[in-house]
Motif scaffolding. Structure first.
Motif, short mmCIF file in Angstrom:
data_model
loop_
_atom_site.label_atom_id
_atom_site.label_comp_id
_atom_site.label_asym_id
_atom_site.label_seq_id
_atom_site.Cartn_x
_atom_site.Cartn_y
_atom_site.Cartn_z
N ARG A 75 0.83 -1.22 0.00
CA ARG A 75 0.00 0.00 0.00
C ARG A 75 0.86 1.26 0.00
O ARG A 75 0.56 2.23 -0.71
CB ARG A 75 -0.94 -0.01 1.21
CG ARG A 75 -2.15 -0.93 1.04
CD ARG A 75 -3.18 -0.69 2.12
NE ARG A 75 -2.71 -1.18 3.41
CZ ARG A 75 -2.96 -2.39 3.89
NH1 ARG A 75 -3.67 -3.26 3.17
NH2 ARG A 75 -2.50 -2.76 5.08
N SER A 76 1.95 1.23 0.76
CA SER A 76 2.85 2.38 0.78
C SER A 76 3.50 2.58 -0.58
O SER A 76 3.67 3.72 -1.04
CB SER A 76 3.93 2.18 1.85
OG SER A 76 3.36 2.16 3.14
N VAL A 78 2.24 1.81 -3.51
CA VAL A 78 1.23 2.34 -4.43
C VAL A 78 1.00 3.83 -4.17
O VAL A 78 0.89 4.63 -5.11
CB VAL A 78 -0.08 1.54 -4.31
CG1 VAL A 78 -1.22 2.20 -5.07
CG2 VAL A 78 0.14 0.11 -4.82
N GLU A 79 0.97 4.22 -2.91
CA GLU A 79 0.81 5.64 -2.58
C GLU A 79 2.01 6.45 -3.04
O GLU A 79 1.87 7.57 -3.56
CB GLU A 79 0.61 5.78 -1.07
CG GLU A 79 -0.72 5.23 -0.57
CD GLU A 79 -0.79 5.15 0.94
OE1 GLU A 79 0.17 5.61 1.61
OE2 GLU A 79 -1.78 4.60 1.46
N ARG A 82 1.83 7.01 -6.78
CA ARG A 82 0.83 8.01 -7.16
C ARG A 82 1.34 9.42 -6.84
O ARG A 82 1.14 10.36 -7.63
CB ARG A 82 -0.49 7.75 -6.43
CG ARG A 82 -1.57 8.74 -6.82
CD ARG A 82 -2.93 8.26 -6.42
NE ARG A 82 -3.97 9.10 -7.00
CZ ARG A 82 -5.22 8.71 -7.23
NH1 ARG A 82 -5.58 7.48 -6.96
NH2 ARG A 82 -6.10 9.54 -7.74
N THR A 83 2.00 9.56 -5.71
CA THR A 83 2.55 10.87 -5.35
C THR A 83 3.61 11.30 -6.37
O THR A 83 3.66 12.46 -6.79
CB THR A 83 3.17 10.81 -3.94
OG1 THR A 83 2.13 10.51 -3.00
CG2 THR A 83 3.82 12.13 -3.58
N PRO A 88 -2.68 7.43 -10.60
CA PRO A 88 -2.59 6.07 -10.05
C PRO A 88 -1.95 5.08 -11.01
O PRO A 88 -1.88 5.29 -12.22
CB PRO A 88 -4.06 5.70 -9.80
CG PRO A 88 -4.83 6.51 -10.79
CD PRO A 88 -4.08 7.81 -10.90
N ALA A 135 -4.29 -3.40 -3.58
CA ALA A 135 -3.78 -2.05 -3.38
C ALA A 135 -4.00 -1.15 -4.59
O ALA A 135 -4.16 0.07 -4.45
CB ALA A 135 -2.29 -2.11 -3.04
N THR A 136 -4.01 -1.72 -5.79
CA THR A 136 -4.15 -0.90 -6.99
C THR A 136 -5.58 -0.82 -7.53
O THR A 136 -5.86 0.00 -8.40
CB THR A 136 -3.23 -1.43 -8.12
OG1 THR A 136 -3.53 -2.81 -8.37
CG2 THR A 136 -1.77 -1.29 -7.74
N GLY A 139 -7.43 2.72 -7.70
CA GLY A 139 -6.97 3.59 -8.77
C GLY A 139 -7.41 3.12 -10.14
O GLY A 139 -7.75 3.93 -11.01
#
Length: 260
Positions: A75-76, A78-79, A82-83, A88, A135-136, A139
């Motif tokens: 999850r981290s 994927v975040e 995106r950042t 996404p 996790a994805t 998005g």
């Protein structure tokens, strides 16, 4: 961007797990060549991942460390992606391989095989795929488009070397591929598998004796072992607009050794 559930590769954000070395590196290069934004996931190969980002360009690629069998780390990842890219992940290539060596002499025999052997491979092939998918998914649903490609093996059709733990885990990953395809199709998300034979050469196959490569090559119509870059090209197909109506499939890329 999304026309008839078709997005060009150069408009995709692609996560390649285990992307710093071996087959993963060639998959990253293939997507980079086609203009995609690429997330190079690694667990221990920080230097190799950084080299690959420099090769593709920091504006087109980013290296992110994560153990893809750990839900929180995924999850981290994927975040962070995106950042970094401002949008996404659209495409996931589940390539990361649990610690494994294609060495028939060192493989567990039926007498010595342990559940720990099996569990380790199942975590790498099935749990990791579930983690990256979950996790994805938000998005992908947000954009109405997604591509998931899982890396399999031809060994469960043709166990030229009976790697029980590795092969069973990849067979389970194919089942998950097909059930996910059935569930996620209405969301515009396809899920497929690309199954290679013994690749010449990756870190995992480096200890394979030359005579094994030769034996396998002699049984293929092409009379040679397949290289990682050739399998990577097949992965591109499932991410491309040409595969927009293809899901739940297993494409075998082994020079024709296994039929069907």
């Amino acid at each position: 961007m999304n026309t008839g559930n078709s997005v060009r590769i150069d408009e995709q954000v692609v996560l390649v797990t285990g992307g710093a070395r071996g087959l993963g590196r060639e998959i990253v290069r293939a997507f980079g060549r086609e203009g995609a934004l690429v997330v190079v996931n690694y667990r221990r190969s920080a230097e190799a991942a950084a080299d690959l980002v420099r090769e593709l360009g920091a504006d087109r690629a980013v290296a992110v460390r994560a153990d893809v069998t750990d839900d929180d780390e995924v999850r981290s990842l994927v975040e962070a992606a995106r950042t970094h890219f401002g949008r996404p992940i659209t495409t996931v290539i589940n390539n990361a391989l649990a610690d494994f060596e294609f060495n028939g002499d060192a493989r567990p025999s039926p007498e010595t095989l342990t559940w720990a052997d099996m569990e380790g491979q199942l975590r790498g092939a099935v749990k990791a795929t579930l983690a990256t998918t979950q996790a994805t998914l938000p998005g992908m649903r947000e954009g109405g488009f997604g591509r998931i490609v899982n890396i399999g093996t031809n060994l469960f059709q043709h166990p030229v070397v009976p790697y029980h733990d590795y092969t069973a885990a990849k067979a389970a990953a194919l089942s998950l591929t097909r059930t996910l395809a059935a569930d996620l199709g209405p969301d515009g998300i396809t899920v497929n598998m690309v199954s290679g034979g013994l690749l010449r050469t990756t870190d995992a196959s480096a200890s394979t004796p030359e005579e094994v490569f030769d034996l396998i090559a002699s049984g293929t119509p092409l009379r040679r072992a397949i290289e990682p870059a050739e399998l990577a090209d097949a992965v591109l197909f499932f991410a491309s607009p040409w595969a927009r109506a293809v899901t739940g499939q297993n494409l075998i890329v082994d020079g024709g050794l296994v039929k069907g």
